[in-house]
Design a protein around this motif. Structure first.
Motif, PDB file in Angstrom:
ATOM      1  N   ILE A  11      72.930  45.436  92.792  1.00 57.52           N
ATOM      2  CA  ILE A  11      71.718  45.042  93.526  1.00 57.52           C
ATOM      3  C   ILE A  11      70.482  45.654  92.872  1.00 57.52           C
ATOM      4  CG2 ILE A  11      70.488  45.316  95.721  1.00 57.52           C
ATOM      5  CD1 ILE A  11      73.218  44.974  97.116  1.00 57.52           C
ATOM      6  N   ALA A  12      70.557  46.934  92.485  1.00 59.07           N
ATOM      7  CA  ALA A  12      69.424  47.587  91.828  1.00 59.07           C
ATOM      8  C   ALA A  12      69.119  46.932  90.480  1.00 59.07           C
ATOM      9  CB  ALA A  12      69.710  49.071  91.647  1.00 59.07           C
ATOM     10  N   GLY A  13      70.148  46.616  89.715  1.00 58.68           N
ATOM     11  CA  GLY A  13      69.936  45.959  88.422  1.00 58.68           C
ATOM     12  C   GLY A  13      69.361  44.567  88.560  1.00 58.68           C
ATOM     13  N   TRP A  14      69.851  43.827  89.564  1.00 61.98           N
ATOM     14  CA  TRP A  14      69.347  42.477  89.833  1.00 61.98           C
ATOM     15  C   TRP A  14      67.857  42.548  90.200  1.00 61.98           C
ATOM     16  CZ3 TRP A  14      72.351  38.050  89.560  1.00 61.98           C
ATOM     17  CH2 TRP A  14      71.829  36.889  90.112  1.00 61.98           C
ATOM     18  N   ALA A  15      67.508  43.530  91.028  1.00 63.47           N
ATOM     19  CA  ALA A  15      66.116  43.692  91.459  1.00 63.47           C
ATOM     20  C   ALA A  15      65.233  44.107  90.290  1.00 63.47           C
ATOM     21  CB  ALA A  15      66.030  44.702  92.593  1.00 63.47           C
ATOM     22  N   ASP A  16      65.713  45.016  89.442  1.00 66.05           N
ATOM     23  CA  ASP A  16      64.932  45.432  88.269  1.00 66.05           C
ATOM     24  C   ASP A  16      64.655  44.250  87.353  1.00 66.05           C
ATOM     25  OD1 ASP A  16      64.897  48.059  89.130  1.00 66.05           O
ATOM     26  OD2 ASP A  16      66.565  48.690  87.841  1.00 66.05           O
ATOM     27  N   MET A  17      65.683  43.429  87.122  1.00 69.97           N
ATOM     28  CA  MET A  17      65.524  42.258  86.267  1.00 69.97           C
ATOM     29  C   MET A  17      64.520  41.279  86.882  1.00 69.97           C
ATOM     30  SD  MET A  17      68.420  39.520  85.031  1.00 69.97           S
ATOM     31  CE  MET A  17      68.886  39.184  86.705  1.00 69.97           C
ATOM     32  N   ALA A  18      64.636  41.045  88.184  1.00 67.37           N
ATOM     33  CA  ALA A  18      63.746  40.098  88.858  1.00 67.37           C
ATOM     34  C   ALA A  18      62.299  40.573  88.838  1.00 67.37           C
ATOM     35  CB  ALA A  18      64.217  39.887  90.295  1.00 67.37           C
ATOM     36  N   ARG A  25      60.687  42.588  94.684  1.00 65.41           N
ATOM     37  CA  ARG A  25      61.912  43.398  94.623  1.00 65.41           C
ATOM     38  C   ARG A  25      62.823  43.157  95.825  1.00 65.41           C
ATOM     39  NH1 ARG A  25      63.240  47.094  91.441  1.00 65.41           N
ATOM     40  NH2 ARG A  25      64.956  48.477  91.872  1.00 65.41           N
ATOM     41  N   THR A  26      62.260  43.113  97.035  1.00 64.46           N
ATOM     42  CA  THR A  26      63.083  42.919  98.226  1.00 64.46           C
ATOM     43  C   THR A  26      63.731  41.541  98.222  1.00 64.46           C
ATOM     44  OG1 THR A  26      61.632  44.407  99.451  1.00 64.46           O
ATOM     45  CG2 THR A  26      63.106  43.032 100.735  1.00 64.46           C
ATOM     46  N   VAL A  27      63.007  40.537  97.798  1.00 68.22           N
ATOM     47  CA  VAL A  27      63.574  39.184  97.704  1.00 68.22           C
ATOM     48  C   VAL A  27      64.779  39.199  96.769  1.00 68.22           C
ATOM     49  CG1 VAL A  27      63.131  36.816  96.927  1.00 68.22           C
ATOM     50  CG2 VAL A  27      61.404  38.028  98.250  1.00 68.22           C
ATOM     51  N   ALA A  28      64.650  39.879  95.647  1.00 74.49           N
ATOM     52  CA  ALA A  28      65.751  39.963  94.686  1.00 74.49           C
ATOM     53  C   ALA A  28      66.932  40.738  95.262  1.00 74.49           C
ATOM     54  CB  ALA A  28      65.268  40.615  93.399  1.00 74.49           C
ATOM     55  N   GLU A  29      66.677  41.814  95.986  1.00 74.63           N
ATOM     56  CA  GLU A  29      67.762  42.592  96.588  1.00 74.63           C
ATOM     57  C   GLU A  29      68.513  41.757  97.630  1.00 74.63           C
ATOM     58  OE1 GLU A  29      65.824  46.076  98.102  1.00 74.63           O
ATOM     59  OE2 GLU A  29      65.940  47.114  96.173  1.00 74.63           O
ATOM     60  N   VAL A  30      67.761  41.015  98.442  1.00 68.51           N
ATOM     61  CA  VAL A  30      68.382  40.159  99.454  1.00 68.51           C
ATOM     62  C   VAL A  30      69.219  39.081  98.778  1.00 68.51           C
ATOM     63  CG1 VAL A  30      67.921  38.495 101.303  1.00 68.51           C
ATOM     64  CG2 VAL A  30      66.640  40.640 101.211  1.00 68.51           C
ATOM     65  N   HIS A  31      68.684  38.470  97.727  1.00 67.83           N
ATOM     66  CA  HIS A  31      69.424  37.433  97.012  1.00 67.83           C
ATOM     67  C   HIS A  31      70.705  38.002  96.416  1.00 67.83           C
ATOM     68  CE1 HIS A  31      70.103  34.637  93.487  1.00 67.83           C
ATOM     69  NE2 HIS A  31      70.318  33.898  94.549  1.00 67.83           N
ATOM     70  N   ALA A  32      70.630  39.180  95.807  1.00 68.11           N
ATOM     71  CA  ALA A  32      71.821  39.800  95.224  1.00 68.11           C
ATOM     72  C   ALA A  32      72.872  40.082  96.297  1.00 68.11           C
ATOM     73  CB  ALA A  32      71.435  41.098  94.509  1.00 68.11           C
ATOM     74  N   LEU A  33      72.431  40.535  97.463  1.00 68.63           N
ATOM     75  CA  LEU A  33      73.371  40.809  98.555  1.00 68.63           C
ATOM     76  C   LEU A  33      74.091  39.532  98.985  1.00 68.63           C
ATOM     77  CD1 LEU A  33      74.519  42.900 100.556  1.00 68.63           C
ATOM     78  CD2 LEU A  33      72.665  42.251 102.097  1.00 68.63           C
ATOM     79  N   PHE A  34      73.334  38.443  99.143  1.00 71.34           N
ATOM     80  CA  PHE A  34      73.957  37.164  99.505  1.00 71.34           C
ATOM     81  C   PHE A  34      74.894  36.680  98.395  1.00 71.34           C
ATOM     82  CE2 PHE A  34      70.655  36.698 102.739  1.00 71.34           C
ATOM     83  CZ  PHE A  34      71.422  36.222 103.793  1.00 71.34           C
ATOM     84  N   TYR A  35      74.514  36.881  97.162  1.00 68.10           N
ATOM     85  CA  TYR A  35      75.330  36.465  96.029  1.00 68.10           C
ATOM     86  C   TYR A  35      76.698  37.146  96.048  1.00 68.10           C
ATOM     87  CZ  TYR A  35      76.577  35.430  91.183  1.00 68.10           C
ATOM     88  OH  TYR A  35      77.217  35.001  90.049  1.00 68.10           O
ATOM     89  N   LEU A  36      76.724  38.405  96.474  1.00 67.93           N
ATOM     90  CA  LEU A  36      77.962  39.177  96.495  1.00 67.93           C
ATOM     91  C   LEU A  36      78.759  39.033  97.784  1.00 67.93           C
ATOM     92  CD1 LEU A  36      76.687  42.494  94.899  1.00 67.93           C
ATOM     93  CD2 LEU A  36      78.064  40.716  93.803  1.00 67.93           C
ATOM     94  N   SER A  37      78.131  38.536  98.826  1.00 63.25           N
ATOM     95  CA  SER A  37      78.784  38.480 100.133  1.00 63.25           C
ATOM     96  C   SER A  37      79.772  37.313 100.219  1.00 63.25           C
ATOM     97  CB  SER A  37      77.735  38.334 101.236  1.00 63.25           C
ATOM     98  OG  SER A  37      78.358  38.245 102.488  1.00 63.25           O
ATOM     99  N   ALA A  38      80.934  37.603 100.752  1.00 66.73           N
ATOM    100  CA  ALA A  38      81.962  36.572 100.920  1.00 66.73           C
ATOM    101  C   ALA A  38      81.748  35.771 102.197  1.00 66.73           C
ATOM    102  CB  ALA A  38      83.347  37.212 100.943  1.00 66.73           C
ATOM    103  N   GLU A  39      80.971  36.296 103.137  1.00 62.79           N
ATOM    104  CA  GLU A  39      80.734  35.600 104.395  1.00 62.79           C
ATOM    105  C   GLU A  39      79.235  35.478 104.653  1.00 62.79           C
ATOM    106  OE1 GLU A  39      81.118  39.958 105.734  1.00 62.79           O
ATOM    107  OE2 GLU A  39      82.715  38.692 105.046  1.00 62.79           O
ATOM    108  N   PRO A  40      78.837  34.548 105.511  1.00 61.67           N
ATOM    109  CA  PRO A  40      77.419  34.409 105.855  1.00 61.67           C
ATOM    110  C   PRO A  40      76.887  35.689 106.497  1.00 61.67           C
ATOM    111  CG  PRO A  40      78.669  32.520 106.632  1.00 61.67           C
ATOM    112  CD  PRO A  40      79.660  33.537 106.178  1.00 61.67           C
TER     113      PRO A  40
END
Length: 90
Positions: A11-18, A25-40
């Motif tokens: 999540i930190a790396g995704w946010a740094d890249m974004a 940064r928060t948008v990127a962290e939220v997106h990374a969390l959803f990307y990794l989540s198996a459930e809604p």
């Protein structure tokens, strides 16, 4: 969802890249969390897991939904709004 050190690092790396692409940064962290989540996840789930204010999460969800990166989903028996990533946003 619990955050393991490897998930936290992703999540930190995704946010740094974004941030280098002028994405909030928060948008990127939220997106990374959803990307990794198996459930809604609901906004409350995201706020709790990332330790981000509910209003900041709501703004991030609106932006990600507008970009077509997440979509709302119905979870039977719950009144909260849940979201999940799109399998192929393009």
């Amino acid at each position: 969802m619990t955050i393991t050190p490897s998930i936290e690092k992703f999540i930190a790396g995704w946010a740094d890249m974004a941030c280098k692409w002028s994405v909030n940064r928060t948008v990127a962290e939220v997106h990374a969390l959803f990307y990794l989540s198996a459930e809604p996840l609901s906004a409350e789930d995201v706020s709790r897991v990332l330790s981000v204010s509910r209003s900041n999460v709501s703004a991030s969800l609106r932006e990600l939904e507008g970009l077509g990166l997440i979509r709302p989903v119905y979870v039977r028996g719950d009144r909260k709004q849940y979201y999940e990533t799109r399998n192929n946003p393009w």
